[in-house]
Design a protein around this motif. Structure first.
Motif, mmCIF file in Angstrom:
data_model
loop_
_atom_site.group_PDB
_atom_site.id
_atom_site.type_symbol
_atom_site.label_atom_id
_atom_site.label_comp_id
_atom_site.label_asym_id
_atom_site.label_seq_id
_atom_site.Cartn_x
_atom_site.Cartn_y
_atom_site.Cartn_z
ATOM 1 N N TYR A 1 0.828 -1.209 0.000
ATOM 2 C CA TYR A 1 0.000 0.000 0.000
ATOM 3 C C TYR A 1 0.865 1.262 0.000
ATOM 4 O O TYR A 1 0.622 2.194 -0.769
ATOM 5 C CB TYR A 1 -0.934 -0.015 1.208
ATOM 6 N N VAL A 2 1.885 1.288 0.843
ATOM 7 C CA VAL A 2 2.765 2.457 0.940
ATOM 8 C C VAL A 2 3.468 2.705 -0.397
ATOM 9 O O VAL A 2 3.515 3.836 -0.888
ATOM 10 C CB VAL A 2 3.794 2.278 2.084
ATOM 11 N N GLU A 3 3.990 1.639 -1.002
ATOM 12 C CA GLU A 3 4.664 1.784 -2.298
ATOM 13 C C GLU A 3 3.689 2.202 -3.393
ATOM 14 O O GLU A 3 3.983 3.083 -4.196
ATOM 15 C CB GLU A 3 5.338 0.467 -2.700
ATOM 16 N N ALA A 4 2.528 1.576 -3.433
ATOM 17 C CA ALA A 4 1.539 1.885 -4.465
ATOM 18 C C ALA A 4 1.052 3.328 -4.326
ATOM 19 O O ALA A 4 0.870 4.023 -5.329
ATOM 20 C CB ALA A 4 0.362 0.917 -4.382
ATOM 21 N N LYS A 5 0.874 3.773 -3.099
ATOM 22 C CA LYS A 5 0.414 5.152 -2.864
ATOM 23 C C LYS A 5 1.474 6.148 -3.321
ATOM 24 O O LYS A 5 1.159 7.174 -3.934
ATOM 25 C CB LYS A 5 0.086 5.333 -1.391
ATOM 26 N N LYS A 6 2.734 5.829 -3.040
ATOM 27 C CA LYS A 6 3.838 6.724 -3.392
ATOM 28 C C LYS A 6 3.899 6.943 -4.909
ATOM 29 O O LYS A 6 4.029 8.068 -5.368
ATOM 30 C CB LYS A 6 5.152 6.121 -2.878
ATOM 31 N N PHE A 7 3.780 5.853 -5.677
ATOM 32 C CA PHE A 7 3.868 5.978 -7.130
ATOM 33 C C PHE A 7 2.516 6.320 -7.753
ATOM 34 O O PHE A 7 2.464 6.946 -8.809
ATOM 35 C CB PHE A 7 4.440 4.696 -7.741
ATOM 36 N N GLY A 8 1.416 5.940 -7.108
ATOM 37 C CA GLY A 8 0.092 6.233 -7.634
ATOM 38 C C GLY A 8 -0.242 7.708 -7.598
ATOM 39 O O GLY A 8 -0.971 8.210 -8.459
ATOM 40 N N LYS A 9 0.313 8.442 -6.608
ATOM 41 C CA LYS A 9 -0.003 9.873 -6.517
ATOM 42 C C LYS A 9 0.575 10.650 -7.696
ATOM 43 O O LYS A 9 0.114 11.748 -7.984
ATOM 44 C CB LYS A 9 0.439 10.445 -5.183
ATOM 45 N N VAL A 10 1.535 10.072 -8.406
ATOM 46 C CA VAL A 10 2.086 10.708 -9.601
ATOM 47 C C VAL A 10 0.972 10.964 -10.620
ATOM 48 O O VAL A 10 0.950 11.977 -11.307
ATOM 49 C CB VAL A 10 3.181 9.805 -10.228
ATOM 50 N N TYR A 11 0.018 10.030 -10.701
ATOM 51 C CA TYR A 11 -1.087 10.124 -11.672
ATOM 52 C C TYR A 11 -2.423 10.411 -10.993
ATOM 53 O O TYR A 11 -3.477 10.225 -11.605
ATOM 54 C CB TYR A 11 -1.189 8.817 -12.462
ATOM 55 N N ASN A 12 -2.401 10.811 -9.737
ATOM 56 C CA ASN A 12 -3.629 11.049 -8.961
ATOM 57 C C ASN A 12 -4.523 9.806 -8.911
ATOM 58 O O ASN A 12 -5.730 9.883 -9.032
ATOM 59 C CB ASN A 12 -4.421 12.233 -9.518
ATOM 60 N N ILE A 13 -3.889 8.654 -8.728
ATOM 61 C CA ILE A 13 -4.629 7.393 -8.629
ATOM 62 C C ILE A 13 -4.891 7.098 -7.156
ATOM 63 O O ILE A 13 -3.998 7.163 -6.328
ATOM 64 C CB ILE A 13 -3.825 6.236 -9.267
ATOM 65 N N GLN A 14 -6.133 6.803 -6.853
ATOM 66 C CA GLN A 14 -6.518 6.466 -5.479
ATOM 67 C C GLN A 14 -6.133 5.015 -5.209
ATOM 68 O O GLN A 14 -6.436 4.121 -5.984
ATOM 69 C CB GLN A 14 -8.031 6.654 -5.323
ATOM 70 N N VAL A 15 -5.461 4.825 -4.089
ATOM 71 C CA VAL A 15 -5.002 3.482 -3.713
ATOM 72 C C VAL A 15 -5.788 3.046 -2.491
ATOM 73 O O VAL A 15 -5.958 3.805 -1.562
ATOM 74 C CB VAL A 15 -3.487 3.481 -3.412
#
Length: 195
Positions: free
Chosen positions: A181-195
């Protein structure tokens, strides 16, 4: 009551004799749950939307490698690969073909070059291939599947209210789920993706 008219009504099983353990605690009777199988699905009757699953364009430097050079690179990385025509491993983040936003996020995460698992798995995942990757803890496995997943997610149509998730990650433990979750959130915020 309409859904379950027998709720709360004693049935024949209530006359069951209760067994106790050596400490005098009642032992719960074994319940046999019968689960109805799901009905078979005829996928030929369903019209699925087409989607792109190959987002990997082989970089010129990697495309020009000969078979001996590819094997030498795999040996240097310590990578063993099986399967039909696996993609060549890469040696730089520029070889993945990620956009500048993603490359900046990768640099901010203090990656200097792809780890062994990333060098081989990311091109395969971007290609839309199924992968089983085995590597040590801390080797970058999570990023190796999150980065391609984000590329695939960004190509999908916008979600409408009530739509489910586009990407799904399953993990066997809560601790691992939290790390992912922490990793996905870190890279997902680049594209404004909700994790």
């Amino acid at each position: 009551m309409e859904e379950n008219p027998m709720a709360g009504v004693l049935n024949d099983e209530s006359d069951q004799e209760i067994e106790y353990d050596e400490d005098g605690n009642p032992i719960a009777p074994k319940k046999i749950k019968e689960i109805d199988p799901l009905p078979p699905i005829d996928h030929s009757t369903i019209s699925y939307l087409t989607f792109e699953k190959n987002f990997y364009t082989v970089h010129e430097e990697i495309a020009n490698l000969g078979p001996d050079q590819v094997e030498e690179l795999r040996e240097k990385l310590g990578v063993k690969v099986t399967g039909p025509l696996p993609p060549n491993p890469v040696s730089s983040f520029a070889h993945f073909g990620f956009d500048n936003q993603m490359l900046k996020a990768i640099r901010r995460s203090e990656y200097t070059q792809p780890t062994s698992i990333q060098a081989q798995a990311v091109p395969a995942a971007l290609n839309g291939r199924d992968i089983i990757g085995i590597a040590k803890t801390g080797s970058g496995k999570t990023a190796a599947f999150i980065w391609p997943m984000l590329v695939h997610i960004m190509d999908q149509k916008e979600l409408k209210p009530g739509d489910g998730p586009i990407g799904l990650i399953l993990a066997p433990t809560r601790e691992l789920s939290q790390q992912i979750y922490v990793e996905a959130k870190k890279f997902g915020k680049v594209y404004n993706i909700q994790v």
